[in-house]
Write an enzyme that holds these catalytic residues in place. Structure first.
Site, mmCIF file in Angstrom:
data_model
loop_
_atom_site.group_PDB
_atom_site.id
_atom_site.type_symbol
_atom_site.label_atom_id
_atom_site.label_comp_id
_atom_site.label_asym_id
_atom_site.label_seq_id
_atom_site.Cartn_x
_atom_site.Cartn_y
_atom_site.Cartn_z
ATOM 1 N N ASP A 90 34.886 45.913 37.309
ATOM 2 C CA ASP A 90 34.632 44.566 36.821
ATOM 3 C C ASP A 90 33.417 44.003 37.557
ATOM 4 O O ASP A 90 32.977 44.549 38.562
ATOM 5 C CB ASP A 90 35.861 43.677 36.965
ATOM 6 C CG ASP A 90 36.327 43.524 38.399
ATOM 7 O OD1 ASP A 90 35.575 43.903 39.319
ATOM 8 O OD2 ASP A 90 37.432 43.026 38.611
ATOM 9 N N GLY A 142 32.919 41.155 39.144
ATOM 10 C CA GLY A 142 33.120 40.216 40.239
ATOM 11 C C GLY A 142 33.249 38.786 39.767
ATOM 12 O O GLY A 142 33.627 37.905 40.533
ATOM 13 N N GLY A 143 32.949 38.541 38.488
ATOM 14 C CA GLY A 143 32.992 37.180 37.964
ATOM 15 C C GLY A 143 34.353 36.528 38.088
ATOM 16 O O GLY A 143 34.467 35.397 38.563
ATOM 17 N N PHE A 144 35.396 37.242 37.682
ATOM 18 C CA PHE A 144 36.736 36.651 37.693
ATOM 19 C C PHE A 144 37.143 36.258 39.107
ATOM 20 O O PHE A 144 37.695 35.176 39.329
ATOM 21 C CB PHE A 144 37.750 37.631 37.101
ATOM 22 C CG PHE A 144 39.155 37.105 37.087
ATOM 23 C CD1 PHE A 144 39.571 36.217 36.109
ATOM 24 C CD2 PHE A 144 40.066 37.478 38.068
ATOM 25 C CE1 PHE A 144 40.867 35.715 36.103
ATOM 26 C CE2 PHE A 144 41.358 36.986 38.067
ATOM 27 C CZ PHE A 144 41.755 36.100 37.080
ATOM 28 N N ASP A 156 29.920 37.380 34.115
ATOM 29 C CA ASP A 156 30.201 36.260 33.215
ATOM 30 C C ASP A 156 31.045 35.230 33.925
ATOM 31 O O ASP A 156 31.505 35.461 35.039
ATOM 32 C CB ASP A 156 30.931 36.753 31.956
ATOM 33 C CG ASP A 156 32.348 37.217 32.267
ATOM 34 O OD1 ASP A 156 32.562 37.775 33.373
ATOM 35 O OD2 ASP A 156 33.246 37.049 31.428
ATOM 36 N N ASP A 187 43.784 46.832 31.337
ATOM 37 C CA ASP A 187 44.022 46.993 32.774
ATOM 38 C C ASP A 187 44.892 45.843 33.237
ATOM 39 O O ASP A 187 44.876 44.761 32.649
ATOM 40 C CB ASP A 187 42.705 46.975 33.563
ATOM 41 C CG ASP A 187 42.226 45.542 33.818
ATOM 42 O OD1 ASP A 187 42.495 45.014 34.913
ATOM 43 O OD2 ASP A 187 41.613 44.941 32.910
ATOM 44 N N CYS A 241 62.684 58.804 31.406
ATOM 45 C CA CYS A 241 61.409 58.942 32.113
ATOM 46 C C CYS A 241 61.325 60.285 32.828
ATOM 47 O O CYS A 241 62.301 60.755 33.421
ATOM 48 C CB CYS A 241 61.233 57.798 33.112
ATOM 49 S SG CYS A 241 59.651 57.831 33.980
#
Length: 374
Positions: free
Chosen positions: A89, A91-93, A143, A264, A302
């Protein structure tokens, strides 16, 4: 990166992402390795769950250990010894999550390093440079993640700045001669008209894939579904679609039904450490006393290492004793559960039986199937 679309079932898509480092079958879920590790897991263990691509966090890796340390090893793949594809990502968030600690300006974001309090500056250009040094197979533009709630005027100005930053990200990415993939991020809050402007602007700039950002930030599920149904048909069919930061198993199902290819979320790993384990019929809270003498496996359906070898009673015991092994076994299971869900969705799309799969999925967890709008 190359995207191949094999088949569709309704709006759902079955395909693959092809990288030099490997193939990612889609729809795909990416475990989150914030600091260059999926918490408590070796890369080999992550791979054994079925994961083919990981997410790394540009912001945190930039602040610690820093670009130079990773460059001593080669790149992030060499540093953490994960040899498959990595998406990072921008880094914006994380920057916008700092709240009062940051100031947003046209040139970028000024903020205090949450580790040591130093003044730091992050811009679209700097984000592209960091991700270039990380060797990211998929680079995300820088962003502003529009918060929720946000009124129309704020969401508009935020989206427009994100578009300008997208252009700057594209330009710096190209100047670096980065041969990997660059994804745009669609913003606009819960407002369809603003999402329209964002999609068109990003497609005009041109990216290798398109992410839907600014969702799963507190808005009602109905709004998330509405925005996905509105936005996804506008994304070029030959480009992958990524829903950022999502989510619960039912969120993955609903995203796939609406045309999303990539997801994700920290949920499977974070919930594992808190004793919340995903199973075929819902969630098991392994900390509850009712599990202390239960000799059955966590989930009989599982095939993960945890379910093949250990009882609910043992997992309960480890959790109550705060043993590290408990968190590790829980994480192995939750990640495998997510990968099994994605494999089931892929198979259902291939067979043209997605809605049967969806009905069975919701029947097992005791919830109604959310409607799909035309």
């Amino acid at each position: 990166m190359k995207y191949e679309l094999d088949t569709t079932d309704g709006r759902a898509r079955r395909g693959r992402l092809i990288f030099e480092r490997g193939v990612v079958e889609t729809p795909a879920f990416m475990p989150v390795g914030t600091y260059g590790t999926v918490k408590g897991m070796t890369p080999e263990e992550v791979k054994e769950t079925g994961a083919q691509i990981l997410l790394g966090n540009t912001f945190h890796l930039w602040l610690r250990p820093g670009q130079e340390i990773m460059k001593l090893h080669g790149d992030l793949h060499d540093f953490m010894q994960w040899h498959g594809p990595i998406l990072t990502d921008s880094g914006g968030f994380q920057v916008f999550s700092l709240g009062a600690m940051r100031k947003i300006k046209e040139e970028g974001v000024h903020f205090r390093n949450p580790i040591n309090g130093d003044k730091v500056f992050l811009s679209p250009e700097k984000s592209m440079e960091i991700q270039y040094d990380l060797g990211s197979d998929i680079v995300m533009i820088f962003d502003e993640c529009t918060p929720y709630p946000a009124d129309w005027d704020y969401a508009k100005s935020s989206m427009e700045m994100s578009l300008r930053w997208a252009q700057r990200s594209r330009q710096r990415f190209d100047e670096l001669n980065n041969k990997n993939a660059l994804f745009g991020i669609i913003q606009g809050g819960v407002y369809e008209d603003l999402r329209d402007v964002s999609v068109k602007g990003l497609v005009d700039i041109g990216f290798d894939g398109y992410a839907v950002g600014g969702l799963a930030v507190g808005e009602p599920k109905e709004d998330m579904h509405r925005i996905l149904e509105h936005v996804c048909p506008q994304i070029p069919e030959d480009k992958p679609r990524y829903l950022m930061g999502v989510g619960k198993p039912e969120d993955l199902v609903e995203g796939v039904r609406r045309g999303i290819d990539m997801f994700d979320c920290v949920m499977p790993t974070r919930n594992a450490r808190n004793g919340h384990l995903f199973v075929t019929d819902g969630v098991v809270k392994i900390r509850n006393a009712k599990h202390k003498d239960d000799t059955s496996p966590l989930d009989k359906d599982c095939d993960c290492y945890t379910c093949r070898n250990y009882s609910r009673a043992y997992l309960h015991h480890l959790d109550r004793c705060n043993e590290i092994l408990g968190a590790r076994l829980n994480t192995i299971h939750n990640l495998r559960h997510y990968q099994r869900l994605m494999a089931g969705l892929r198979e259902a799309i291939e067979q043209g039986k997605l809605e049967l799969f969806v009905a069975d999925f919701y029947g097992r967890i005791g919830k109604p199937v959310p409607p799909l709008n035309a």
